[in-house]
Design an enzyme around this catalytic site. Sequence first.
Site, PDB file in Angstrom:
ATOM      1  N   LYS A 165      -9.040   7.688  34.470  1.00 60.14           N
ATOM      2  CA  LYS A 165      -9.389   9.170  34.034  1.00 60.14           C
ATOM      3  C   LYS A 165     -10.288   9.914  34.947  1.00 60.14           C
ATOM      4  O   LYS A 165     -11.426   9.156  35.280  1.00 60.14           O
ATOM      5  CB  LYS A 165      -9.608   9.437  32.684  1.00 60.14           C
ATOM      6  N   GLU A 184      -3.801   8.502  24.506  1.00 62.77           N
ATOM      7  CA  GLU A 184      -5.011   7.796  25.241  1.00 62.77           C
ATOM      8  C   GLU A 184      -5.852   6.838  24.396  1.00 62.77           C
ATOM      9  O   GLU A 184      -5.924   7.070  23.056  1.00 62.77           O
ATOM     10  CB  GLU A 184      -5.862   9.316  25.487  1.00 62.77           C
ATOM     11  N   CYS A 234      -5.181  13.378  29.287  1.00 66.44           N
ATOM     12  CA  CYS A 234      -6.054  14.522  28.653  1.00 66.44           C
ATOM     13  C   CYS A 234      -6.870  15.555  29.249  1.00 66.44           C
ATOM     14  O   CYS A 234      -6.102  16.607  29.887  1.00 66.44           O
ATOM     15  CB  CYS A 234      -6.769  13.860  27.506  1.00 66.44           C
TER      16      CYS A 234
END
EC number: 6.3.5.1
Length: 618
Positions: free
Chosen positions: A111, A44, A163
Amino acid sequence: MRKYRVAGATVNQTPLDWKGNVSRLKAILEGARKTRVELLCLPELSITGYGCEDLFLSHWLPEKALSYLPELIEETEGIFTSFNLPLRHENRLYNTAVVVHNKEIKGVYAKQYMALDGVHYEPRWFNPWPVGVTSSIELMGVNYPIGDLTFDFEDWKIGFEICEDAWRGADRPACRLIDRGVNLILNPSASHFAMQKTKERIALVESSSKNFNCTYVYANLLGNEAGRMIYDGEIIIAQQGSTYLRNELLSFQPYRLRHVDIAPDETSIPNKEFVAPILPKNLEFPKACALALYDYMRKSRSQGFTLSLSGGADSATCAVMVAEMVRLGIHQLGKESFLKNIHKSDLEAKTEKEVVNSLFNTAYQGTKNSSQTTLNAAKTLADSIGAKFYNWEIDQPVASYTETIERVLDRELTWDKDDLALQNIQARSRSPIIWMLTNITNTLLITTSNRSEGDVGYATMDGDTSGSIAPISSVDKDFIRKWLKFAEDEMGYSGLAAINELPPTAELRPISDKQTDEDDLMPYHIMVEIEKLAILDRQSPVEVYQELKLANLESSDLLKTHIRKFYLLWSRNQWKRERLAPAFHLDEFNVDPRTWCRFPILSASFYEELAELEALAD
């Protein structure tokens, strides 16, 4: 279906190191091409680094990160991957994965969930992308899809979780990806290190691959990127609940690339040689701390470390960590590369001890209240690891300060009336001289505060808290004492023997008082149990008492006394925690208000809650 070469990579990046960050990513891509990797997961925000903090709020930083995208894309011949960076879309900033295959952008995944717990403050910088929504974004003059996307690559339908996306239980993206026929999920991550956290990650990746009937690839950042958080560089590839690849964590290498050959409908048994074992906590701790010290030193371009070595447990732990940094660094990189990376290429040291000697100053700063026992313990440890060892006394400056204030107040200071002031002036008098040695040698001054001391303010501000960096301030004293015995018995640090025999003591009162930390505070094993419930679980004094009473650790009256002392000292010493040196995050929580635990500097000190505790019947 045929087998594909699927890989994950980890990389040690630094905010604003554009040339270095891009060159390391290019080296990974070159290695991927040479080893014929077809599908690659990178961590990331690996172009900018995760730790850019409020620089993410600027307009120029995302734009500059984007400007490096074309040269990275040129390195993707034959590879499906994503370049992970902040992108501004319709004047809102998103944490994204720009998906590329064979030098062509295929789209942008954004995300969906922001991390806002513990050390994470992502909603301050990034916006969550709405579930199920897609849009169009212009990159380098061309429009591409952006949003909640999936991608096709031969036998694979590929989805992403970045994540925090994966940690959202029944609401995570994977719950929807399975309905869209996805059989490969890539997870670029920047997941901070904590001891034994890898067990949670392995469980997450294995259960995800099983529950969502897919191959799951996880790749984390590496190293002490920006000062406080450490990334362990974990790479995991699992399918149908079985791990096919897991690397060794906490590498001193600038990047690592690992691959496995796997089919979408793989039926072979995983090769154990590709799956690294989980290290116990006692070995994770020094490995993480050593890597963090190494990165902190080289990225700050310092020439080493300086430490006030007292002969006690905390400073001994810090000393061993510097020795471990040298040992692991030379073992993993070779002496020549290790010295080059820390800007000491001209050093002619031949042994590990000689390298430690060139990097590490230690000093015992005694007073008339110090014992020969702690002096000998400190010198023995310093000699055993190769550190420079200095020994001086500070009675003269202590006497000068004391005499000055006695003249001003027109009275003699006594231990009966002025105990705290007489203790603190000794600790503070040590600070200027050790800072002077630090400045002269262009090193980093290590402060030895541990988490237990941070809880209750058992440290002298501008004295033993003085320092550039606090490597063990997120670790409790009970763990430190047990770990030092492990380091002596299992890691070969025989120089710790004398220290391990001593009870922790500040040695600030007259020797005849036989001062110990636990007499001043409470037993450390009791404190750590109170701390977990009060700080980690955020329970009230009454709730802490009710839970610990069942554990039968000590008498009810004594337990109440210790809980009361903990909450009072905690609430009165937030101002000290606000001023602690930068700390590594090593455990499941810490008390640094700049990362994990915020608390008001001024409060009513739990008076009502403690009154409720006292009113409880035993």
